[in-house]
Design an enzyme around this catalytic site. Structure first.
Site, PDB file in Angstrom:
ATOM      1  N   GLU A 145      27.821  36.872  49.455  1.00  0.00           N
ATOM      2  CA  GLU A 145      26.380  36.735  49.193  1.00  0.00           C
ATOM      3  C   GLU A 145      25.534  37.366  49.970  1.00  0.00           C
ATOM      4  O   GLU A 145      24.325  37.920  49.649  1.00  0.00           O
ATOM      5  CB  GLU A 145      26.189  35.089  49.358  1.00  0.00           C
ATOM      6  CG  GLU A 145      24.926  34.631  48.604  1.00  0.00           C
ATOM      7  CD  GLU A 145      24.975  33.047  48.346  1.00  0.00           C
ATOM      8  OE1 GLU A 145      25.760  32.733  47.533  1.00  0.00           O
ATOM      9  OE2 GLU A 145      24.500  32.165  49.087  1.00  0.00           O
ATOM     10  N   GLU A 157      25.372  40.811  48.574  1.00  0.00           N
ATOM     11  CA  GLU A 157      24.565  40.661  47.336  1.00  0.00           C
ATOM     12  C   GLU A 157      23.101  41.035  47.617  1.00  0.00           C
ATOM     13  O   GLU A 157      22.326  41.702  47.159  1.00  0.00           O
ATOM     14  CB  GLU A 157      24.751  39.397  46.642  1.00  0.00           C
ATOM     15  CG  GLU A 157      25.674  39.537  45.403  1.00  0.00           C
ATOM     16  CD  GLU A 157      25.441  37.942  44.770  1.00  0.00           C
ATOM     17  OE1 GLU A 157      25.925  37.209  45.433  1.00  0.00           O
ATOM     18  OE2 GLU A 157      25.491  38.162  43.478  1.00  0.00           O
ATOM     19  N   CYS A 179      26.174  27.778  45.563  1.00  0.00           N
ATOM     20  CA  CYS A 179      27.272  26.932  46.223  1.00  0.00           C
ATOM     21  C   CYS A 179      27.327  25.544  45.482  1.00  0.00           C
ATOM     22  O   CYS A 179      28.311  24.717  45.770  1.00  0.00           O
ATOM     23  CB  CYS A 179      27.343  27.044  47.352  1.00  0.00           C
ATOM     24  SG  CYS A 179      26.552  28.297  48.225  1.00  0.00           S
ATOM     25  N   SER A 216      22.930  34.093  42.496  1.00  0.00           N
ATOM     26  CA  SER A 216      24.142  34.772  43.068  1.00  0.00           C
ATOM     27  C   SER A 216      25.474  34.710  42.402  1.00  0.00           C
ATOM     28  O   SER A 216      25.675  33.519  41.809  1.00  0.00           O
ATOM     29  CB  SER A 216      24.410  34.204  44.523  1.00  0.00           C
ATOM     30  OG  SER A 216      25.674  34.607  45.199  1.00  0.00           O
ATOM     31  N   LYS A 249      31.526  18.315  42.372  1.00  0.00           N
ATOM     32  CA  LYS A 249      32.797  19.345  42.684  1.00  0.00           C
ATOM     33  C   LYS A 249      33.967  19.132  41.468  1.00  0.00           C
ATOM     34  O   LYS A 249      34.706  19.922  41.401  1.00  0.00           O
ATOM     35  CB  LYS A 249      33.140  19.066  43.898  1.00  0.00           C
ATOM     36  CG  LYS A 249      32.281  19.748  44.940  1.00  0.00           C
ATOM     37  CD  LYS A 249      32.233  21.533  44.901  1.00  0.00           C
ATOM     38  CE  LYS A 249      31.277  22.038  45.852  1.00  0.00           C
ATOM     39  NZ  LYS A 249      31.216  23.405  45.666  1.00  0.00           N
ATOM     40  N   GLU A 301      33.099  21.063  38.496  1.00  0.00           N
ATOM     41  CA  GLU A 301      33.222  22.605  38.897  1.00  0.00           C
ATOM     42  C   GLU A 301      34.659  23.091  38.753  1.00  0.00           C
ATOM     43  O   GLU A 301      34.717  24.221  38.371  1.00  0.00           O
ATOM     44  CB  GLU A 301      32.832  22.749  40.427  1.00  0.00           C
ATOM     45  CG  GLU A 301      32.362  24.272  40.662  1.00  0.00           C
ATOM     46  CD  GLU A 301      32.168  24.510  42.200  1.00  0.00           C
ATOM     47  OE1 GLU A 301      31.477  25.380  42.474  1.00  0.00           O
ATOM     48  OE2 GLU A 301      32.629  23.988  43.071  1.00  0.00           O
ATOM     49  N   GLU A 334      35.731  29.879  32.773  1.00  0.00           N
ATOM     50  CA  GLU A 334      37.043  30.447  32.836  1.00  0.00           C
ATOM     51  C   GLU A 334      37.395  31.196  34.252  1.00  0.00           C
ATOM     52  O   GLU A 334      38.434  31.363  34.672  1.00  0.00           O
ATOM     53  CB  GLU A 334      37.386  31.563  31.896  1.00  0.00           C
ATOM     54  CG  GLU A 334      36.334  32.552  31.833  1.00  0.00           C
ATOM     55  CD  GLU A 334      36.204  33.568  30.413  1.00  0.00           C
ATOM     56  OE1 GLU A 334      36.297  34.728  30.497  1.00  0.00           O
ATOM     57  OE2 GLU A 334      35.983  33.003  29.372  1.00  0.00           O
ATOM     58  N   CYS A 394      24.856  18.769  51.572  1.00  0.00           N
ATOM     59  CA  CYS A 394      25.873  18.028  51.224  1.00  0.00           C
ATOM     60  C   CYS A 394      26.335  16.868  52.165  1.00  0.00           C
ATOM     61  O   CYS A 394      26.920  15.825  51.578  1.00  0.00           O
ATOM     62  CB  CYS A 394      27.031  19.061  51.386  1.00  0.00           C
ATOM     63  SG  CYS A 394      26.953  20.636  50.657  1.00  0.00           S
TER      64      CYS A 394
END
Lengths: 177, 575
Positions: B270, B273, B291, B311, B350, B353, B358, B503
């Site tokens: 990241e 990036e 994230c 990102s 999660k 996620e 794919e 979190c």
């Protein structure tokens, strides 16, 4: 668990979009406009189609969740198309005491639906209301906007059967043409 | 007893200030009062009226009775009324032993059903795979609706119908998975009963552990280590990393990885990036972190015009997943098809996620097989018969297990930004931040939106951090406005975490979340970073090794193939 990428709004016809935009232009400056717009939609269609709610949410920024809170709070609003014939049983105090329960029970049995529902052929919609001011004629009901009083279960049965016969006749007539 | 409180305090808060606990099932410290449950009634002066303490402002000179025989009787009757609309199913409920209604019924000594029970016949909504909503257990406190609409600005839940038919549900007869729900699970974290709980997958994990054909491995997220202890009597914020490693090995996992390692890996990608976009002008600014899966879902549904800003780096959970089934598998000579990977996460989203696109199968297998929340993990430990508190400190595996303090910071709001800036600074300047500049204070703390301007080699870098989805819209609208006006972006780098506090306040963490608790958990995270010699993701020796042995360069071809993902515009309502 991939989710779809197509919005349900893509199927909404342009006529409905134009109609809602028209309502919005008319009401946008006024307080309490959401309910007025929903009223107009229902008056035109007999119910508030889901597509109309989704589009209204997109145009006004009011959440769909909030629109449905309003729609389901008020007894007046409908989320499904009404039946062709509307049967409204009065459940006010006088009618209740004079046996509106029997009237409603007979209708539910004959139509195979419960109060608030529409028959699967969309021919009948059955609902109750809290007093139509026809207490002297209790128990009463309103059939397609026309009040009827001093009802017996036989009266109720004949009302339903008359409508059914008439409808059958019409559809037979159509099929012959 | 005299009490002095700030102007505008409620009677409930004033009572708490002098250690008097007025019972309530609807008022939550995070939320505005709804006066729904009726348990917090009190007497004021000689009046016969009994106002609700949660929604009544205290006035100068008020004399308040909080507890007497009559109030207790009325409260008891109210509880009996609530119970008469609640299934008698405590023993098989997801909140058994940790339920506000059960506790209060216990405290009031309710021993029999006084009022005949009426429970509506409604099927639970299991459609999201993340949370289960059982309408029959709802006591109509309104917390979840307020959380979903006001705190998170998601508007998946609404209060439909009225009177006895009143229920919380998505608008229209649709399932949660067809609604704007982003599976953040904050509704479950605030629900006082078992009406909204995480989808418990502990049985699936036990079965995998007992299956000898499977090679079970596990990863544990940064924020879990400072919250799990609450289920075992530790003060909030206690860092239990060592004991967690021990218990995971005892449970039968053959390799114990740390998601924090993958947090460092995420930072390398990241930050690269960011430098690419900021210094070399390749791509849109601001760069926005990705994230948080609830945030990703929200962005795809509500702010799809920001997809080019996102990102493409995967979350640490998914990065660790793919590394375990490629790099670890080949290094240790294990067939990746036999590897079964469990992740321990603070989060219900999660679970979603794992299968969201794919790219989550980049190893050729499902990269992470199942995600457990902290609450499910605590349940597994208790079921296992392992005396958690007495365990010695264990170690993680030496591959995919070493981490920096920067990686730990991922567990709380501002942490991804702080960790990324430490490494981005290094990438631009070739040197590390000075010791006194390592802690980037303006991005820390519980303010809903935090911003800062930093000097990187004479160039100003403007950053912003938002947490709690309710704060995101305001921030993104300023960016959108600037874009429309053709102005430079107000920020270069934005971090978003869906849950308030990040979190550590995740929807899958132990119950009882409020700002006080969030601060304690955050302290655990920050202390863990401070206590480490290794404070920079790019200095993590395992990270260096994995790039030189396997991945090549950040943003290189292999990294791109394994560690990056794509986003797409999704409708908020599917029907």
């Amino acid at each position: 668990m991939q989710t779809a990428t197509k919005s349900p709004l893509e199927d909404l016809d342009t006529e409905m979009r134009a109609e809602i935009r028209h309502c919005l232009d008319k009401w946008k400056e006024k307080d309490g406009n959401l309910i007025m717009i929903l009223h107009e939609i229902q008056n035109r269609h007999g119910y508030v189609p889901r597509g109309a709610s989704l589009f209204l949410a997109q145009e006004t920024g009011v959440a769909v969740a909030r629109i449905y809170e309003v729609l389901t709070f008020y007894h007046y609003f409908r989320l499904v198309p009404p039946g062709k014939h509307n049967l409204t049983v009065c459940n006010g105090t006088a009618c209740y005491l004079k046996g509106s329960g029997r009237v409603l029970g007979e209708l539910e049995r004959r139509l195979g639906i419960s109060e608030g529902k529409t028959t699967s052929d969309r021919l009948f919609h059955l609902e109750t209301v809290r007093c139509i001011g026809y207490c002297a004629m209790a128990p009463a009901m309103v059939v397609d906007g026309k009040a009827m009083g001093k009802l017996t279960t036989d009266d109720v049965a004949s009302v339903v059967e008359k409508i059914r016969k008439r409808e059958e006749g019409e559809s037979n007539g159509q099929s012959r043409n | 007893m005299a009490v002095e409180v700030p102007f505008g305090s409620s009677i409930l808060d004033a009572a708490r200030a002098v250690q008097v606990d007025i019972p309530t099932l609807c008022k939550h410290k995070d939320l505005l009062p709804t006066a729904a449950c009726g348990l917090c009634i009190v007497k004021v002066g000689g009046s016969r009226k009994m106002p609700r303490a949660c929604a009544t402002e205290i006035e100068d000179g008020m004399e308040i009775v909080t507890h007497d025989a009559e109030l207790t009787e009325i409260r008891k009757a109210t509880i009996e009324l609530i119970l008469s609309n609640h299934p008698n199913a405590c023993l098989t409920c997801g909140r058994n032993g940790d339920c506000e209604l059960q506790t209060i019924a216990g405290n009031f000594g309710i021993r029999q059903d006084v009022i005949p029970r009426y429970v509506r016949d409604l099927e639970p909504d299991c459609s999201t795979g993340s949370i289960i909503m059982d309408f029959t257990k709802c006591i109509k406190c309104g917390r979840c609706v307020q959380v979903c609409q006001e705190m998170q600005n998601v508007w998946a839940l609404s209060f439909l119908e009225r009177g006895i038919n009143n229920r919380m549900a998505p608008a229209g007869d649709i399932s949660l998975s067809e609604s704007p729900c982003v599976r953040c699970g904050q509704c479950s974290a605030h629900c006082p009963t078992g009406a909204i709980v995480e989808n418990d997958e502990t049985t699936t994990v036990w079965e995998a552990l007992r299956d000898s054909s499977k090679y079970c491995v596990v990863q544990v997220a940064p924020s879990v280590r400072v919250a799990l202890g609450e289920a075992f009597g530790y003060p909030p914020g206690t860092d239990l990393t060592g004991k967690i490693y021990s218990v995971l090995r005892r449970l039968g996992f053959k390799a114990v990885f740390d998601t924090t390692f993958a947090a460092d890996l995420t930072i390398l990608e990241e930050a690269a990036e960011f430098v690419d976009r900021f210094a070399s002008g390749k791509g849109e600014l601001p760069l926005i972190t990705s994230c948080c899966p609830a945030w990703v879902d929200y962005m795809e549904k509500r702010f799809a015009d920001f997809i080019p800003n996102f990102s493409t780096a995967k979350s640490p959970q998914q990065m660790l997943g793919v590394m375990a089934k490629t790099y670890f598998a080949s290094e240790s000579g294990i067939d990746p098809a036999t590897i079964y990977q469990v992740s321990i996460m603070p989060c219900t989203a999660k679970k979603y996620e794992l299968e969201r696109s794919e790219e989550m199968y980049a190893s050729g297998h499902k990269d992470v097989d199942v995600a457990l929340t902290t609450r499910e993990f605590a349940r597994m430990i208790k079921q296992s018969g392992i005396a958690f508190r007495d365990l010695p400190e264990g170690k993680s595996d030496s591959i995919l297990g070493t981490y920096s303090g920067a990686g730990v910071l991922f567990g709380n709001t501002g942490g991804v930004m702080e960790a990324a800036l430490r490494t981005a600074y290094f990438m631009v300047s070739g040197k590390n931040l000075e010791k006194e500049a390592i802690n980037i204070m303006p991005v820390r703390g519980l303010d809903g939106i935090k911003s800062a301007a930093l000097d990187v080699q004479g160039t100003e870098v403007r950053v912003a951090v938002a947490h709690g989805l309710g704060n995101v819209e305001r921030l993104l609208l300023t960016v959108r406005q600037a874009r429309r006006n053709g102005e430079p972006p107000p920020y270069h780098f934005i971090e978003v975490m869906a849950c308030p506090g990040g979190c550590i306040g995740g929807g899958g963490q132990p119950y009882g979340v409020c700002d006080e608790l969030r601060r304690q958990r955050m302290k655990g995270i920050v202390d863990s970073d401070l206590g480490m010699a290794l404070r920079f993701s790019h200095e993590n020796p395992e990270i260096k090794k994995i790039y030189s042995d396997f991945l090549g360069e950040p943003l290189g071809e292999k990294a791109h193939q394994l560690l990056h993902t794509r986003y797409k515009d999704r409708p908020a309502y599917q029907r």
